[in-house]
Design a protein around this motif. Structure first.
Motif, PDB file in Angstrom:
ATOM      1  N   GLY A  39       5.906 -10.328 -93.778  1.00  0.00           N
ATOM      2  CA  GLY A  39       7.389 -10.334 -92.569  1.00  0.00           C
ATOM      3  C   GLY A  39       7.659  -8.851 -92.175  1.00  0.00           C
ATOM      4  N   ARG A  40       7.850  -7.816 -93.175  1.00  0.00           N
ATOM      5  CA  ARG A  40       7.748  -6.506 -92.302  1.00  0.00           C
ATOM      6  C   ARG A  40       7.002  -6.213 -91.671  1.00  0.00           C
ATOM      7  NH1 ARG A  40       7.918  -5.134 -97.851  1.00  0.00           N
ATOM      8  NH2 ARG A  40       6.888  -3.483 -97.774  1.00  0.00           N
ATOM      9  N   CYS A  41       5.776  -6.594 -91.481  1.00  0.00           N
ATOM     10  CA  CYS A  41       4.704  -5.933 -90.690  1.00  0.00           C
ATOM     11  C   CYS A  41       5.037  -6.123 -89.144  1.00  0.00           C
ATOM     12  CB  CYS A  41       2.896  -5.848 -91.217  1.00  0.00           C
ATOM     13  SG  CYS A  41       3.483  -4.661 -92.858  1.00  0.00           S
ATOM     14  N   PHE A  42       4.558  -7.829 -89.900  1.00  0.00           N
ATOM     15  CA  PHE A  42       4.372  -8.953 -88.638  1.00  0.00           C
ATOM     16  C   PHE A  42       5.534 -10.018 -88.062  1.00  0.00           C
ATOM     17  CE2 PHE A  42       0.798  -8.328 -90.784  1.00  0.00           C
ATOM     18  CZ  PHE A  42      -0.343  -7.815 -89.936  1.00  0.00           C
ATOM     19  N   GLY A  43       7.215  -9.976 -88.427  1.00  0.00           N
ATOM     20  CA  GLY A  43       8.123 -10.416 -88.381  1.00  0.00           C
ATOM     21  C   GLY A  43       7.503 -11.767 -87.805  1.00  0.00           C
ATOM     22  N   PRO A  44       8.558 -12.787 -87.350  1.00  0.00           N
ATOM     23  CA  PRO A  44       8.211 -14.253 -87.062  1.00  0.00           C
ATOM     24  C   PRO A  44       7.530 -14.168 -86.255  1.00  0.00           C
ATOM     25  CG  PRO A  44      11.135 -13.080 -86.584  1.00  0.00           C
ATOM     26  CD  PRO A  44       9.983 -12.270 -86.809  1.00  0.00           C
ATOM     27  N   GLY A  45       6.741 -13.723 -85.710  1.00  0.00           N
ATOM     28  CA  GLY A  45       5.917 -14.330 -84.688  1.00  0.00           C
ATOM     29  C   GLY A  45       5.233 -14.430 -84.988  1.00  0.00           C
ATOM     30  N   ARG A  46       4.688 -13.349 -86.714  1.00  0.00           N
ATOM     31  CA  ARG A  46       3.500 -13.761 -87.378  1.00  0.00           C
ATOM     32  C   ARG A  46       2.561 -15.151 -87.768  1.00  0.00           C
ATOM     33  NH1 ARG A  46       6.920 -13.017 -91.101  1.00  0.00           N
ATOM     34  NH2 ARG A  46       6.903 -14.157 -92.870  1.00  0.00           N
ATOM     35  N   PHE A  47       3.253 -15.820 -87.327  1.00  0.00           N
ATOM     36  CA  PHE A  47       3.043 -17.437 -87.384  1.00  0.00           C
ATOM     37  C   PHE A  47       2.461 -18.026 -86.162  1.00  0.00           C
ATOM     38  CE2 PHE A  47       6.434 -17.959 -90.549  1.00  0.00           C
ATOM     39  CZ  PHE A  47       5.596 -17.295 -91.609  1.00  0.00           C
ATOM     40  N   ALA A  48       2.707 -17.364 -85.008  1.00  0.00           N
ATOM     41  CA  ALA A  48       2.027 -17.986 -83.337  1.00  0.00           C
ATOM     42  C   ALA A  48       0.656 -17.158 -83.425  1.00  0.00           C
ATOM     43  CB  ALA A  48       3.177 -17.403 -83.182  1.00  0.00           C
ATOM     44  N   ARG A  49       0.604 -16.184 -84.392  1.00  0.00           N
ATOM     45  CA  ARG A  49      -0.615 -15.399 -84.501  1.00  0.00           C
ATOM     46  C   ARG A  49      -1.991 -16.266 -84.279  1.00  0.00           C
ATOM     47  NH1 ARG A  49       0.425  -9.426 -85.113  1.00  0.00           N
ATOM     48  NH2 ARG A  49      -1.453  -8.927 -86.085  1.00  0.00           N
ATOM     49  N   ALA A  50      -3.196 -15.758 -84.188  1.00  0.00           N
ATOM     50  CA  ALA A  50      -3.790 -16.704 -83.754  1.00  0.00           C
ATOM     51  C   ALA A  50      -5.010 -16.263 -85.023  1.00  0.00           C
ATOM     52  CB  ALA A  50      -5.339 -15.709 -82.998  1.00  0.00           C
ATOM     53  N   ALA A  51      -4.097 -15.250 -85.520  1.00  0.00           N
ATOM     54  CA  ALA A  51      -5.266 -15.240 -87.775  1.00  0.00           C
ATOM     55  C   ALA A  51      -4.485 -16.210 -88.288  1.00  0.00           C
ATOM     56  CB  ALA A  51      -5.247 -13.818 -88.163  1.00  0.00           C
ATOM     57  N   PHE A  52      -2.914 -16.679 -88.133  1.00  0.00           N
ATOM     58  CA  PHE A  52      -2.369 -17.183 -88.702  1.00  0.00           C
ATOM     59  C   PHE A  52      -2.591 -18.765 -88.915  1.00  0.00           C
ATOM     60  CE2 PHE A  52       1.077 -20.050 -90.039  1.00  0.00           C
ATOM     61  CZ  PHE A  52       1.939 -19.386 -90.432  1.00  0.00           C
ATOM     62  N   ARG A  53      -2.675 -18.915 -87.526  1.00  0.00           N
ATOM     63  CA  ARG A  53      -3.597 -20.778 -87.462  1.00  0.00           C
ATOM     64  C   ARG A  53      -4.725 -21.192 -87.597  1.00  0.00           C
ATOM     65  NH1 ARG A  53      -1.318 -21.786 -81.681  1.00  0.00           N
ATOM     66  NH2 ARG A  53       0.707 -21.486 -81.969  1.00  0.00           N
TER      67      ARG A  53
END
Length: 183
Positions: A39-53
């Motif tokens: 959360g600190r490093c990537f913020g809420p946008g982390r859930f849309a990132r390719a690695a997360f998907r």
């Protein structure tokens, strides 16, 4: 379980101090800390990132989810997902996250080196793929892929798609969608 330990010098108020970095496997007690770190490093946008998907679709290889500790305190984390591209099995490295207050001490690079070495010990692993800065990852053995040949489940900058492999031609061979590791 500790895989690797190094000492890194850091200038402290009282003079030169040696800090000890160690790498160990991630465990259930790390989960809240890891979620807060991401959360600190990537913020809420982390859930849309390719690695997360990709992690969402294929999960992670628990044996290749590592934590770096600095003087016995967790400071960085890396996760790996088993994937297949072009009929070849490999891993997607990501995310790699380091506590913003503990960067530039070598924890991230130690994690990458350790997790890539462990990935290549897995039977059938042909490559490790990631999306990141070439200036950071090239000294760790990563090189470019051919632009826009690998299909990610989310937008990525094709210039940031990098691969490490024992076969130097791998960057030119990978082509097509990211799929699940084929046994």
């Amino acid at each position: 379980m500790t895989f690797n330990t190094i000492a890194t010098p850091m200038l402290a108020e009282s003079g030169q101090k040696s800090l000890h970095l160690a790498v160990r496997g991630e465990n259930e007690h790390d989960q809240t800390w890891i979620e807060n770190l991401h959360g600190r490093c990537f913020g809420p946008g982390r859930f849309a990132r390719a690695a997360f998907r990709i992690r969402e679709r294929f999960g992670v290889d628990e044996q290749l989810c590592l934590v770096a500790e600095l003087d016995n305190q967790p400071v960085a984390n890396v996760k790996m997902s088993a994937i297949n591209v072009s009929g070849l099995n490999g891993y997607l490295l990501g995310p790699l996250a380091t506590d913003p207050l503990k960067r530039k001490l070598g924890a991230g690079k130690l994690l990458v080196s350790e997790v890539v070495a462990k990935a290549f010990e897995v039977p059938g692993c042909e490559f490790v793929l990631l999306v990141g800065d070439a200036s950071y990852y090239a000294p760790l053995g990563f090189g470019p892929t051919l632009p826009e040949r690998i299909e990610f489940p989310a937008p990525v900058d094709p210039a940031r798609v990098l691969v490490a492999a024992k076969d130097d031609s791998m960057g030119k061979r990978l082509n097509g969608p990211i799929a699940k590791w084929v046994d």
